[in-house]
Design a protein around this motif. Structure first.
Motif, mmCIF file in Angstrom:
data_model
loop_
_atom_site.group_PDB
_atom_site.id
_atom_site.type_symbol
_atom_site.label_atom_id
_atom_site.label_comp_id
_atom_site.label_asym_id
_atom_site.label_seq_id
_atom_site.Cartn_x
_atom_site.Cartn_y
_atom_site.Cartn_z
ATOM 1 N N ALA A 94 0.836 -1.211 0.000
ATOM 2 C CA ALA A 94 0.000 0.000 0.000
ATOM 3 C C ALA A 94 0.868 1.257 0.000
ATOM 4 O O ALA A 94 0.477 2.287 -0.553
ATOM 5 N N ALA A 95 2.067 1.156 0.590
ATOM 6 C CA ALA A 95 2.987 2.299 0.630
ATOM 7 C C ALA A 95 3.787 2.423 -0.657
ATOM 8 O O ALA A 95 4.557 3.368 -0.826
ATOM 9 N N GLY A 96 3.629 1.459 -1.577
ATOM 10 C CA GLY A 96 4.312 1.521 -2.871
ATOM 11 C C GLY A 96 5.707 0.939 -2.873
ATOM 12 O O GLY A 96 6.498 1.216 -3.778
ATOM 13 N N ASP A 97 6.036 0.116 -1.874
ATOM 14 C CA ASP A 97 7.376 -0.490 -1.834
ATOM 15 C C ASP A 97 7.579 -1.452 -2.996
ATOM 16 O O ASP A 97 6.648 -2.110 -3.452
ATOM 17 N N PHE A 98 8.830 -1.531 -3.432
ATOM 18 C CA PHE A 98 9.222 -2.495 -4.465
ATOM 19 C C PHE A 98 9.419 -3.840 -3.779
ATOM 20 O O PHE A 98 10.070 -3.933 -2.754
ATOM 21 N N ALA A 99 8.861 -4.910 -4.304
ATOM 22 C CA ALA A 99 8.966 -6.273 -3.760
ATOM 23 C C ALA A 99 8.599 -6.300 -2.278
ATOM 24 O O ALA A 99 9.406 -6.671 -1.427
ATOM 25 N N PRO A 100 7.371 -5.929 -1.945
ATOM 26 C CA PRO A 100 6.991 -5.802 -0.533
ATOM 27 C C PRO A 100 7.066 -7.105 0.256
ATOM 28 O O PRO A 100 7.445 -7.100 1.424
ATOM 29 N N PHE A 101 6.731 -8.231 -0.357
ATOM 30 C CA PHE A 101 6.747 -9.501 0.373
ATOM 31 C C PHE A 101 8.161 -9.852 0.821
ATOM 32 O O PHE A 101 8.397 -10.244 1.963
ATOM 33 N N PHE A 102 9.118 -9.699 -0.068
ATOM 34 C CA PHE A 102 10.478 -10.126 0.239
ATOM 35 C C PHE A 102 11.150 -9.189 1.240
ATOM 36 O O PHE A 102 11.915 -9.634 2.096
ATOM 37 N N GLY A 103 10.843 -7.893 1.167
ATOM 38 C CA GLY A 103 11.345 -6.970 2.175
ATOM 39 C C GLY A 103 10.754 -7.268 3.540
ATOM 40 O O GLY A 103 11.448 -7.239 4.568
ATOM 41 N N ALA A 104 9.452 -7.562 3.568
ATOM 42 C CA ALA A 104 8.789 -7.896 4.830
ATOM 43 C C ALA A 104 9.348 -9.194 5.400
ATOM 44 O O ALA A 104 9.595 -9.292 6.610
ATOM 45 N N ALA A 105 9.570 -10.185 4.554
ATOM 46 C CA ALA A 105 10.125 -11.461 5.014
ATOM 47 C C ALA A 105 11.500 -11.242 5.637
ATOM 48 O O ALA A 105 11.808 -11.784 6.703
ATOM 49 N N GLN A 106 12.320 -10.452 4.990
ATOM 50 C CA GLN A 106 13.668 -10.161 5.495
ATOM 51 C C GLN A 106 13.584 -9.510 6.882
ATOM 52 O O GLN A 106 14.279 -9.929 7.801
ATOM 53 N N ASP A 107 12.738 -8.505 7.028
ATOM 54 C CA ASP A 107 12.637 -7.789 8.298
ATOM 55 C C ASP A 107 12.041 -8.656 9.405
ATOM 56 O O ASP A 107 12.523 -8.636 10.540
ATOM 57 N N VAL A 108 10.998 -9.421 9.097
ATOM 58 C CA VAL A 108 10.354 -10.248 10.126
ATOM 59 C C VAL A 108 11.278 -11.381 10.568
ATOM 60 O O VAL A 108 11.433 -11.640 11.768
ATOM 61 N N ILE A 109 11.919 -12.048 9.622
ATOM 62 C CA ILE A 109 12.772 -13.191 9.967
ATOM 63 C C ILE A 109 14.022 -12.753 10.724
ATOM 64 O O ILE A 109 14.431 -13.386 11.693
ATOM 65 N N PHE A 110 14.628 -11.670 10.294
ATOM 66 C CA PHE A 110 15.894 -11.258 10.897
ATOM 67 C C PHE A 110 15.723 -10.263 12.050
ATOM 68 O O PHE A 110 16.710 -9.738 12.553
ATOM 69 N N ALA A 111 14.484 -10.014 12.492
ATOM 70 C CA ALA A 111 14.262 -9.127 13.637
ATOM 71 C C ALA A 111 14.947 -9.733 14.864
ATOM 72 O O ALA A 111 14.744 -10.893 15.201
ATOM 73 N N GLY A 112 15.792 -8.971 15.512
ATOM 74 C CA GLY A 112 16.499 -9.436 16.705
ATOM 75 C C GLY A 112 17.783 -10.180 16.418
ATOM 76 O O GLY A 112 18.503 -10.553 17.339
ATOM 77 N N ALA A 113 18.104 -10.420 15.151
ATOM 78 C CA ALA A 113 19.324 -11.161 14.821
ATOM 79 C C ALA A 113 20.487 -10.232 14.505
ATOM 80 O O ALA A 113 21.561 -10.697 14.150
ATOM 81 N N ASP A 114 20.284 -8.922 14.690
ATOM 82 C CA ASP A 114 21.327 -7.956 14.316
ATOM 83 C C ASP A 114 22.653 -8.198 15.025
ATOM 84 O O ASP A 114 23.713 -8.031 14.433
ATOM 85 N N GLU A 115 22.604 -8.589 16.271
ATOM 86 C CA GLU A 115 23.850 -8.784 17.012
ATOM 87 C C GLU A 115 24.624 -10.008 16.528
ATOM 88 O O GLU A 115 25.798 -10.160 16.829
ATOM 89 N N TYR A 116 23.951 -10.892 15.770
ATOM 90 C CA TYR A 116 24.606 -12.100 15.266
ATOM 91 C C TYR A 116 25.113 -11.960 13.840
ATOM 92 O O TYR A 116 25.869 -12.788 13.361
ATOM 93 N N ILE A 117 24.639 -10.932 13.149
ATOM 94 C CA ILE A 117 25.035 -10.732 11.755
ATOM 95 C C ILE A 117 25.879 -9.467 11.694
ATOM 96 O O ILE A 117 25.364 -8.358 11.747
ATOM 97 N N LEU A 118 27.160 -9.647 11.631
ATOM 98 C CA LEU A 118 28.084 -8.518 11.638
ATOM 99 C C LEU A 118 28.608 -8.264 10.232
ATOM 100 O O LEU A 118 28.803 -9.200 9.450
ATOM 101 N N PRO A 119 28.879 -6.988 9.894
ATOM 102 C CA PRO A 119 29.446 -6.696 8.568
ATOM 103 C C PRO A 119 30.776 -7.427 8.383
ATOM 104 O O PRO A 119 31.606 -7.467 9.282
ATOM 105 N N GLY A 120 30.936 -8.019 7.238
ATOM 106 C CA GLY A 120 32.188 -8.690 6.900
ATOM 107 C C GLY A 120 32.306 -10.106 7.414
ATOM 108 O O GLY A 120 33.343 -10.734 7.263
ATOM 109 N N ASP A 121 31.239 -10.657 8.026
ATOM 110 C CA ASP A 121 31.341 -12.014 8.557
ATOM 111 C C ASP A 121 30.746 -13.058 7.623
ATOM 112 O O ASP A 121 30.576 -14.199 7.990
ATOM 113 N N GLY A 122 30.379 -12.673 6.440
ATOM 114 C CA GLY A 122 29.805 -13.615 5.487
ATOM 115 C C GLY A 122 28.297 -13.595 5.462
ATOM 116 O O GLY A 122 27.677 -14.186 4.603
#
Length: 176
Positions: A135-163
């Motif tokens: 509704a907000a006009g996002d490109f590929a809304p399902f895949f962006g939502a999936a990324q955000d919902v699945i990885f919510a709270g995993a930020d401390e485990y996914i560090l830049p440069g770790d693969g």
């Protein structure tokens, strides 16, 4: 001497049995058509010697690496199911792979964290978020939502440069 090869060939040709002009013209036409056809066949044959190896190379590369890529088997799979606003039931999955650098797994903690979560109802949560994004006009809304919902709270485990974490899905992102 200004004689061409065609002139020499014409002069060396056997004499025609028919003197009728139409018959002679038809014989010439058939002879020319046969030479043109033979030239095309030679050209196609020559191109096939180049085209066949070039077209076969990707298939050979795939066949020789099949089963050796460690990413062929996911480290974790999240079942996704939801009901669209039109009542259609959708089922698919999102596969996660440990991050890797130089063919060595580097980020197993992120996938372990994600695997330890409760994934009940995640498909509907992803769908609801995707509808808002659509509704907000996002490109590929399902895949962006999936990324955000699945990885919510995993930020401390996914560090830049770790693969990072790799993913694959058979979901199409159907919203309506």
């Amino acid at each position: 001497m200004d004689t061409s090869i065609d002139d020499l060939l014409r002069a060396s040709a056997p004499h025609r049995a028919s003197t009728d002009g139409m018959v002679a013209a038809e014989i010439d036409r058939v002879g020319i058509a046969a030479r043109v056809h033979a030239a095309r066949r030679r050209r196609v044959r020559r191109l096939s010697w180049v085209a066949v190896p070039v077209l076969a190379l990707p298939g050979i590369a795939l066949a020789s690496t099949a089963g050796t890529d460690p990413r062929m088997i996911p480290d974790f799979e999240i079942p996704i199911s939801y009901v669209t606003d039109t009542g259609r039931e959708v089922s698919c999955s999102i596969e996660l792979f440990n991050g890797e650098m130089n063919y060595a797994e580097t980020n197993t903690k992120a996938v372990e964290f994600i695997a330890a979560q409760n994934w009940e109802g995640v498909g509907q949560r992803i769908y609801d978020e995707a509808v808002k994004r659509d509704a907000a006009g996002d490109f590929a809304p399902f895949f962006g939502a999936a990324q955000d919902v699945i990885f919510a709270g995993a930020d401390e485990y996914i560090l830049p440069g770790d693969g990072g974490v790799g993913s694959d899905t058979d979901c199409t992102g159907e919203l309506h």
